[in-house]
Design a protein around this motif. Sequence first.
Motif, PDB file in Angstrom:
ATOM      1  N   THR A 296       2.839   5.522  19.465  1.00 20.78           N
ATOM      2  CA  THR A 296       2.471   4.318  20.199  1.00 20.78           C
ATOM      3  C   THR A 296       3.110   3.105  19.532  1.00 20.78           C
ATOM      4  N   ASN A 297       3.140   1.993  20.248  1.00 18.15           N
ATOM      5  CA  ASN A 297       3.649   0.758  19.664  1.00 18.15           C
ATOM      6  C   ASN A 297       2.680   0.271  18.585  1.00 18.15           C
ATOM      7  N   ALA A 298       3.219  -0.048  17.429  1.00 14.40           N
ATOM      8  CA  ALA A 298       2.378  -0.505  16.322  1.00 14.40           C
ATOM      9  C   ALA A 298       3.211  -1.371  15.385  1.00 14.40           C
ATOM     10  N   THR A 299       2.560  -2.393  14.842  1.00 15.20           N
ATOM     11  CA  THR A 299       3.213  -3.284  13.886  1.00 15.20           C
ATOM     12  C   THR A 299       2.251  -3.567  12.746  1.00 15.20           C
ATOM     13  N   THR A 300       2.763  -3.497  11.529  1.00 11.56           N
ATOM     14  CA  THR A 300       1.972  -3.920  10.372  1.00 11.56           C
ATOM     15  C   THR A 300       2.766  -4.951   9.585  1.00 11.56           C
ATOM     16  N   VAL A 301       2.064  -5.936   9.072  1.00 14.02           N
ATOM     17  CA  VAL A 301       2.663  -6.943   8.198  1.00 14.02           C
ATOM     18  C   VAL A 301       1.841  -6.977   6.922  1.00 14.02           C
ATOM     19  N   GLU A 302       2.499  -7.283   5.838  1.00 11.48           N
ATOM     20  CA  GLU A 302       1.827  -7.255   4.537  1.00 11.48           C
ATOM     21  C   GLU A 302       2.409  -8.337   3.651  1.00 11.48           C
ATOM     22  N   ALA A 303       1.530  -9.023   2.949  1.00 11.59           N
ATOM     23  CA  ALA A 303       1.942 -10.013   1.958  1.00 11.59           C
ATOM     24  C   ALA A 303       1.210  -9.717   0.656  1.00 11.59           C
ATOM     25  N   ARG A 304       1.938  -9.798  -0.468  1.00  9.62           N
ATOM     26  CA  ARG A 304       1.364  -9.458  -1.766  1.00  9.62           C
ATOM     27  C   ARG A 304       1.659 -10.580  -2.767  1.00  9.62           C
ATOM     28  N   VAL A 305       0.668 -10.887  -3.584  1.00  8.54           N
ATOM     29  CA  VAL A 305       0.859 -11.858  -4.655  1.00  8.54           C
ATOM     30  C   VAL A 305       0.021 -11.402  -5.844  1.00  8.54           C
ATOM     31  N   GLY A 306       0.612 -11.488  -7.053  1.00  7.81           N
ATOM     32  CA  GLY A 306      -0.101 -10.991  -8.218  1.00  7.81           C
ATOM     33  C   GLY A 306       0.271 -11.695  -9.498  1.00  7.81           C
ATOM     34  N   SER A 307      -0.311 -11.216 -10.578  1.00  5.55           N
ATOM     35  CA  SER A 307      -0.070 -11.786 -11.902  1.00  5.55           C
ATOM     36  C   SER A 307       1.413 -11.767 -12.250  1.00  5.55           C
TER      37      SER A 307
ATOM     38  N   ASP B  89       3.758 -13.887 -11.594  1.00  7.20           N
ATOM     39  CA  ASP B  89       4.667 -14.298 -10.512  1.00  7.20           C
ATOM     40  C   ASP B  89       5.252 -13.099  -9.787  1.00  7.20           C
ATOM     41  N   ARG B  90       4.374 -12.209  -9.369  1.00  3.05           N
ATOM     42  CA  ARG B  90       4.806 -11.063  -8.569  1.00  3.05           C
ATOM     43  C   ARG B  90       4.492 -11.353  -7.104  1.00  3.05           C
ATOM     44  N   TYR B  91       5.510 -11.253  -6.265  1.00  2.00           N
ATOM     45  CA  TYR B  91       5.375 -11.530  -4.846  1.00  2.00           C
ATOM     46  C   TYR B  91       6.032 -10.416  -4.045  1.00  2.00           C
ATOM     47  N   GLY B  92       5.514 -10.201  -2.845  1.00  4.01           N
ATOM     48  CA  GLY B  92       6.118  -9.198  -1.987  1.00  4.01           C
ATOM     49  C   GLY B  92       5.697  -9.393  -0.547  1.00  4.01           C
ATOM     50  N   ALA B  93       6.522  -8.886   0.369  1.00  4.11           N
ATOM     51  CA  ALA B  93       6.212  -8.960   1.793  1.00  4.11           C
ATOM     52  C   ALA B  93       6.845  -7.767   2.485  1.00  4.11           C
ATOM     53  N   GLN B  94       6.205  -7.319   3.578  1.00  7.29           N
ATOM     54  CA  GLN B  94       6.722  -6.178   4.326  1.00  7.29           C
ATOM     55  C   GLN B  94       6.419  -6.333   5.808  1.00  7.29           C
ATOM     56  N   LEU B  95       7.402  -5.973   6.626  1.00  6.06           N
ATOM     57  CA  LEU B  95       7.240  -5.884   8.067  1.00  6.06           C
ATOM     58  C   LEU B  95       7.618  -4.474   8.490  1.00  6.06           C
ATOM     59  N   ASP B  96       6.703  -3.797   9.190  1.00  9.03           N
ATOM     60  CA  ASP B  96       6.905  -2.396   9.590  1.00  9.03           C
ATOM     61  C   ASP B  96       6.521  -2.288  11.067  1.00  9.03           C
TER      62      ASP B  96
ATOM     63  N   ARG C 266      11.728   7.118  20.368  1.00 14.56           N
ATOM     64  CA  ARG C 266      10.899   6.246  19.555  1.00 14.56           C
ATOM     65  C   ARG C 266      11.705   5.731  18.372  1.00 14.56           C
ATOM     66  N   GLY C 267      11.381   4.542  17.917  1.00 18.69           N
ATOM     67  CA  GLY C 267      12.087   3.956  16.787  1.00 18.69           C
ATOM     68  C   GLY C 267      11.136   3.257  15.840  1.00 18.69           C
ATOM     69  N   ARG C 268      11.581   3.110  14.618  1.00 24.26           N
ATOM     70  CA  ARG C 268      10.774   2.412  13.612  1.00 24.26           C
ATOM     71  C   ARG C 268      11.711   1.666  12.671  1.00 24.26           C
ATOM     72  N   ALA C 269      11.347   0.437  12.344  1.00 23.97           N
ATOM     73  CA  ALA C 269      12.149  -0.382  11.433  1.00 23.97           C
ATOM     74  C   ALA C 269      11.240  -1.001  10.386  1.00 23.97           C
ATOM     75  N   LEU C 270      11.752  -1.117   9.174  1.00 24.69           N
ATOM     76  CA  LEU C 270      10.957  -1.646   8.060  1.00 24.69           C
ATOM     77  C   LEU C 270      11.832  -2.558   7.211  1.00 24.69           C
ATOM     78  N   ILE C 271      11.267  -3.689   6.835  1.00 27.97           N
ATOM     79  CA  ILE C 271      11.891  -4.601   5.867  1.00 27.97           C
ATOM     80  C   ILE C 271      10.861  -4.886   4.787  1.00 27.97           C
ATOM     81  N   ASP C 272      11.252  -4.710   3.542  1.00 27.49           N
ATOM     82  CA  ASP C 272      10.344  -4.945   2.411  1.00 27.49           C
ATOM     83  C   ASP C 272      11.088  -5.758   1.357  1.00 27.49           C
ATOM     84  N   TYR C 273      10.377  -6.694   0.737  1.00 27.58           N
ATOM     85  CA  TYR C 273      11.001  -7.511  -0.305  1.00 27.58           C
ATOM     86  C   TYR C 273      10.024  -7.691  -1.462  1.00 27.58           C
ATOM     87  N   GLU C 274      10.513  -7.502  -2.680  1.00 27.66           N
ATOM     88  CA  GLU C 274       9.716  -7.726  -3.880  1.00 27.66           C
ATOM     89  C   GLU C 274      10.452  -8.676  -4.812  1.00 27.66           C
TER      90      GLU C 274
END
Length: 624
Positions: free
Chosen positions: A79-90, A92-99, A111-119
């Motif tokens: 099925t169509n689905a999207t998740t987004v994620e943002a991370r911040v930690g001790s 100066d650790r940062y991260g984000a993801q789009l799936d 069907r297709g799936r794409a993901l971008i992640d950055y740390e």
Amino acid sequence: MTSPAGYTGCNAISAARFGWFRLIPLNLDFSHTEGWVYLNPPQAIIDRAEVLRGAAGLLQGEGSPGGAVNLVRKRPLGTNATTVEARVGSWDRYGAQLDASRVLNEEGTLRGRALIDYEDHHSFMDYVNRRSPTVYGTLEYDVSAATRINFGASSEETRGRPSMNGLPRYATGGDLNLPRSTYLGATWNRQESSNRGLYFDAAHQLNDDWKLQFTAMHLKEEHDLKYAGVNRAVNPALMQSANIVARSIADIETSGIDANLTGKFDAFGRRHELVSGVNYTHTTNDTIYGFRTNYNIFGLNSYNPDFREPTDAEIYTGTREARQGKARQLGFYNAVRLQLTDPLKLVVGARVSWFRTDWDTVTTGAAPSTSATHSRENAKVNPYAGLIYALDPQWSAYVSYSDIFKPQSELNEAGQLLKPMVGANYEAGLKGELMDGKVNASFALFRVDQKNRAQEDFSTSPTCRSDYYCYTDTGEVRSQGLDAEVSGEVARHWNLFAGYTFNQTKYLKDVSSQGLSFNSYTPKHLFRLWSTYQLPGEWNAITLGGGVNAQSGSYRQIGAVRATNGGRAVWNALVKYQINRHWTAALNVNNVFDKRYYSSVTALVNGSYYGDPRNVMLTLRGAF
């Protein structure tokens, strides 16, 4: 070359009973084989990890004693689905993801799936940082009701300033008790790495009982590092150490295919299962590594990482080693699960493998040399056998035997490849269910015997090869112990995992160490506990969690000197809040009591790495 803290390298993904992660055999899933890879795909693209219990020789050929981990990549959803994620930690650790996963046609067959992640991560160690973007895409198509194909591609880049080699010890083996933020590299330390993968698999359901699968992959890693690290034990009277400077360039590629047939058949009035397949892998390794010792001699109490960066030519005046290697492996495997009686199953299997490894090495600098090493194994047979007896509908007892055969890449002082590691893995245990299947429990006794296992040759120089000692295949060793686990929902909304491992190792045959522990840096006792509880009633949006990883002390014996690493218990905690049906927030607190400990102690000249101090990570996740 010692791996930098917090970085992944080009390592086989496996776990051994000679380490402190122990696995249980006899859970061969004949319905799913994803293929076994030797390089590390980007972690962001992994959906789950599947564990092959016991020696991995049946499917992989190289039979590690504890097993192997199969990393299953993410696939398009139905099925169509999207998740987004943002991370911040001790630190100066940062991260984000789009799936995002999408159904691409009206029939739902494409069907297709794409993901971008950055740390973007800094560290509790001074100067250390890392930036890592990942991109992944996959398409899946149902050619027919019985046939499915899948394509995928991934790319991960890593840039940053790593901490290499860890910290030294006193020459007497004692702990220097340096601050955990201590950095003994240079301000010009740098790493540029990339990891790219191509994936393909196809599955065809022949009928209700039989399935044909084909998997192919190609992984390529490139690493470019220039760094300074510590490489001298500290004399207590002088309080001095020294930097080794190094240059490392590596291009590693692995291609592999696997084709297998799985199914069920009837014979002698009973239902049985079969898997039969073939796989092939080809790996090339092209590396240049150079180092120069004692480039910067410093006082430990007045270290300044901002010293002059040497040119590559200066580094190579010490030692420059260029290596080109190829490894090929072809194997045919078969396994059958026979239902001998209603309660008794027999699992038998074997793999026949052909191995070929070639290395060409050219060394220049202080000790020039040229060498070529070759290793061949033809029609090597790896057997496997096990019996499973159902005591009742909830509990089963089992015994098993797995053969161990593993070609080794380590070199001795003469520059020759070590002999293949051989041995046997024996196990007996109980597995069952409690509380109407809500809780799983297991208990196992194991013994692993090995011959020709690679061990550091401390009679060689600590910079014998690749900034470390050379190796020797010394004697015969044994690991044995017990393992117990319980996991599941012990009460409504309360989940628990608890496990205990006892592991004892020793030399069975050795000129100088017979009867002693051969793997003293593996703790004898390991205890793990983790629990989560969702609060009831109007507080049910909150989930609390916590746990501990505890282990006994260990040590590293180097000649007459011993470097000890005390036992520890490290506690972690979790608070998760369900904001609404789409959004959740989770706060992880790691090392709650700020335990000061070394995650590893491997040598005197370097190799002591502090575990992470207390730290937090806040994650906001949305699902649509």
